[in-house]
Design an enzyme around this catalytic site. Structure first.
Site, PDB file in Angstrom:
ATOM      1  N   LYS A  61       0.812  -1.223   0.000  1.00 33.01           N
ATOM      2  CA  LYS A  61       0.000   0.000   0.000  1.00 33.01           C
ATOM      3  C   LYS A  61       0.842   1.268   0.000  1.00 33.01           C
ATOM      4  O   LYS A  61       0.409   2.285  -0.524  1.00 33.01           O
ATOM      5  CB  LYS A  61      -0.951   0.020   1.212  1.00 33.01           C
ATOM      6  CG  LYS A  61      -2.111  -0.941   1.081  1.00 33.01           C
ATOM      7  CD  LYS A  61      -3.264  -0.531   1.969  1.00 33.01           C
ATOM      8  CE  LYS A  61      -4.447  -1.469   1.796  1.00 33.01           C
ATOM      9  NZ  LYS A  61      -5.531  -1.201   2.734  1.00 33.01           N
ATOM     10  N   LYS A  77      -5.002  -9.496  -6.894  1.00 32.82           N
ATOM     11  CA  LYS A  77      -6.246  -9.878  -6.219  1.00 32.82           C
ATOM     12  C   LYS A  77      -7.382  -8.949  -6.647  1.00 32.82           C
ATOM     13  O   LYS A  77      -7.129  -7.799  -7.024  1.00 32.82           O
ATOM     14  CB  LYS A  77      -6.058  -9.908  -4.697  1.00 32.82           C
ATOM     15  CG  LYS A  77      -6.060  -8.572  -4.008  1.00 32.82           C
ATOM     16  CD  LYS A  77      -6.139  -8.741  -2.478  1.00 32.82           C
ATOM     17  CE  LYS A  77      -6.059  -7.372  -1.832  1.00 32.82           C
ATOM     18  NZ  LYS A  77      -6.060  -7.369  -0.393  1.00 32.82           N
ATOM     19  N   LYS A 109     -11.167  -3.511  -4.144  1.00 32.18           N
ATOM     20  CA  LYS A 109     -12.002  -2.313  -4.263  1.00 32.18           C
ATOM     21  C   LYS A 109     -11.210  -1.174  -4.872  1.00 32.18           C
ATOM     22  O   LYS A 109     -11.772  -0.264  -5.460  1.00 32.18           O
ATOM     23  CB  LYS A 109     -12.462  -1.848  -2.877  1.00 32.18           C
ATOM     24  CG  LYS A 109     -13.257  -2.849  -2.085  1.00 32.18           C
ATOM     25  CD  LYS A 109     -13.733  -2.204  -0.784  1.00 32.18           C
ATOM     26  CE  LYS A 109     -14.076  -3.225   0.274  1.00 32.18           C
ATOM     27  NZ  LYS A 109     -13.073  -3.348   1.335  1.00 32.18           N
TER      28      LYS A 109
HETATM   29  P1  TYM Z   1     -10.900  -5.712   3.408  1.00 30.46           P
HETATM   30  O1  TYM Z   1     -11.876  -4.608   3.680  1.00 30.46           O
HETATM   31  O2  TYM Z   1      -9.854  -5.469   2.386  1.00 30.46           O
HETATM   32  O3  TYM Z   1     -11.664  -7.027   2.982  1.00 30.46           O
HETATM   33  C1  TYM Z   1     -12.722  -7.581   3.770  1.00 30.46           C
HETATM   34  C2  TYM Z   1     -12.659  -9.097   3.726  1.00 30.46           C
HETATM   35  O4  TYM Z   1     -12.694  -9.549   2.373  1.00 30.46           O
HETATM   36  C3  TYM Z   1     -11.573 -10.384   2.111  1.00 30.46           C
HETATM   37  N1  TYM Z   1     -11.117 -10.166   0.737  1.00 30.46           N
HETATM   38  C4  TYM Z   1     -10.855 -11.148  -0.129  1.00 30.46           C
HETATM   39  N2  TYM Z   1     -10.921 -12.487  -0.021  1.00 30.46           N
HETATM   40  C5  TYM Z   1     -10.602 -13.229  -1.106  1.00 30.46           C
HETATM   41  N3  TYM Z   1     -10.217 -12.664  -2.290  1.00 30.46           N
HETATM   42  C6  TYM Z   1     -10.131 -11.329  -2.454  1.00 30.46           C
HETATM   43  N4  TYM Z   1      -9.779 -10.790  -3.618  1.00 30.46           N
HETATM   44  C7  TYM Z   1     -10.445 -10.489  -1.337  1.00 30.46           C
HETATM   45  N5  TYM Z   1     -10.474  -9.145  -1.134  1.00 30.46           N
HETATM   46  C8  TYM Z   1     -10.879  -8.962   0.141  1.00 30.46           C
HETATM   47  C9  TYM Z   1     -10.505  -9.962   3.107  1.00 30.46           C
HETATM   48  O5  TYM Z   1      -9.594 -11.005   3.359  1.00 30.46           O
HETATM   49  C10 TYM Z   1     -11.339  -9.627   4.325  1.00 30.46           C
HETATM   50  O6  TYM Z   1     -11.617 -10.781   5.076  1.00 30.46           O
HETATM   51  N6  TYM Z   1      -7.797  -5.308   7.307  1.00 30.46           N
HETATM   52  C11 TYM Z   1      -9.082  -5.851   6.868  1.00 30.46           C
HETATM   53  C12 TYM Z   1     -10.254  -5.322   7.674  1.00 30.46           C
HETATM   54  C13 TYM Z   1     -10.140  -5.559   9.127  1.00 30.46           C
HETATM   55  C14 TYM Z   1     -10.268  -6.808   9.806  1.00 30.46           C
HETATM   56  C15 TYM Z   1     -10.099  -6.498  11.175  1.00 30.46           C
HETATM   57  C16 TYM Z   1     -10.512  -8.105   9.392  1.00 30.46           C
HETATM   58  C17 TYM Z   1      -9.888  -4.611  10.063  1.00 30.46           C
HETATM   59  N7  TYM Z   1      -9.859  -5.162  11.304  1.00 30.46           N
HETATM   60  C18 TYM Z   1     -10.153  -7.525  12.167  1.00 30.46           C
HETATM   61  C19 TYM Z   1     -10.583  -9.113  10.362  1.00 30.46           C
HETATM   62  C20 TYM Z   1     -10.395  -8.809  11.728  1.00 30.46           C
HETATM   63  C21 TYM Z   1      -9.289  -5.452   5.416  1.00 30.46           C
HETATM   64  O7  TYM Z   1      -8.744  -4.504   4.939  1.00 30.46           O
HETATM   65  O8  TYM Z   1     -10.227  -6.188   4.766  1.00 30.46           O
END
Ligand code: TYM
Length: 335
Positions: free
Chosen positions: A114, A197, A200
């Site tokens: 990032k 991947k 968003k």
């Molecule tokens: P985020 O917002 O990027 O994504 C949310 C969830 O979606 C999953 N995900 C994917 N899984 C498979 N393939 C993909 N291309 C893909 N893109 C996104 C992510 O693995 C996630 O489970 N840091 C985290 C948010 C967060 C969080 C937490 C998660 C903040 N605190 C505590 C778990 C526990 C994030 O940016 O997810």
């Protein structure tokens, strides 16, 4: 069992979020035994680690809350809230930032991705992001954290932080959480580039299927999805080195509850012209009801705000108990 997971309100929800995380959240919520609890939150504190627009953050927070409800998260059964309304997340993150080591954070690949070439210009919050994520799960003493594969490293860090805090303070306070990652679709890839991947933040909307896409848009994106000219192999092992093909087979397998081997066996020897229409139909069947419910919910933003406020109150009650234990363990005086 205590399930905790979060999602950032940056942009729209897509198929990666759906197959990687949200579908699992709903399944785990519905399978909870009496006494089990589930906490799902919108990670607005994490969203401000990169430049953002306040009005867009408010819009996206409501939209993601509505999408989670439309997907089947039931605010009666699960605790649904936005992170910033529960101040204990940020407070615990401070304490844990004194437990986590610089060397541990230096190894986090997401920060490297990032921040890119502009490391010096990245926010301090982007660097300490995984500490806040550790606080998110430890503050509820989560036992299971359903996430996509890209979050595995952050969860390992949360475990390390939990263990080091317990050891340093001589307590058994934090529970090292288990990540729950879907085996068939650990990581959904971009429809334009099988090595990236689905995300968003990808500037090309053609790279992802959004939960809000119309059936026509879904069909068109799948028609245009990148593939290779080879026919499908008889077993999934034959997809090695063909990331786009692997991705589409994996998505169809996940949607239809089958293995990638069984999808390959069905289409063996045929090209993607045969698989793509079946995949598009499966996507429309799975996502159309969700996006319809989502549109209805978005017509009532006050209802969403009320759900989040109530969820935050329930979350605070649990988080405050953990913080009281943390204050005692660390040696802060009581008021
Ligand atoms: P985020 O917002 O990027 O994504 C949310 C969830 O979606 C999953 N995900 C994917 N899984 C498979 N393939 C993909 N291309 C893909 N893109 C996104 C992510 O693995 C996630 O489970 N840091 C985290 C948010 C967060 C969080 C937490 C998660 C903040 N605190 C505590 C778990 C526990 C994030 O940016 O997810």
């Amino acid at each position: 069992m205590r399930i905790v997971s979060g999602i950032q309100p940056t942009g729209r929800l897509h198929l990666g979020n759906w197959l990687g995380a949200i579908r699992n959240w709903v399944r785990m919520q519905n399978a909870l035994e009496p006494g089990g609890q589930a906490f799902f939150f919108i990670a607005d504190l994490h969203a401000i680690t990169v430049p953002h627009d306040p009005a867009e953050l408010r819009r996206a927070t409501r939209e993601i809350a509505a999408a989670l409800i439309a997907a089947g998260i039931d605010p009666q059964r699960s605790v649904l809230f936005n992170q910033a309304q529960v101040a204990e997340h940020a407070e615990l993150a401070w304490v844990l930032s004194c437990t986590a080591r610089m060397g541990w954070l230096n190894r986090m690949t997401q920060f490297k991705e990032k921040s890119g070439k502009d490391r010096e210009g990245a926010s301090v919050g982007l660097f300490t992001y995984p500490v806040l994520q550790a606080a998110d799960v430890l503050v509820y003493k989560a036992t299971h954290v359903p996430v996509g594969e890209d979050q595995k490293q952050h969860l390992e860090l949360a475990r390390d932080i939990a263990i080091k805090f317990n050891t340093d303070m001589g307590v058994e306070l934090f529970v090292p959480p288990e990540p729950i990652i879907p085996p068939e679709t650990p990581r959904i890839r971009s429809l334009r580039d099988g090595t990236a991947k689905m995300s968003k933040s990808d500037p090309s909307d053609q790279s992802r299927i959004n939960l809000t896409d119309t059936p026509d848009a879904i069909r068109q994106k799948i028609r245009r999805a990148k593939t290779d000219p080879e026919p499908l192999p008889a077993a999934a092992a034959g997809l090695e080195g063909r990331p786009e093909a692997q991705n589409l087979v994996g998505i169809l397998a996940a949607l239809t509850g089958r293995s990638a081997d069984s999808v390959c066996a069905e289409f063996a020897g045929q090209g993607f012209a045969a698989l793509k229409p079946v995949l598009a139909d499966a996507l429309v069947a799975e996502l159309a009801p969700v996006s319809e419910r989502l549109r209805m919910l978005l017509a009532e933003p006050e209802r969403i705000d009320a759900v989040l406020a109530e969820g935050a109150a329930r979350a605070r009650a649990v988080a405050a108990r953990t913080l009281a234990e943390v204050h005692a363990a660390v040696g802060f005086l009581k008021p």
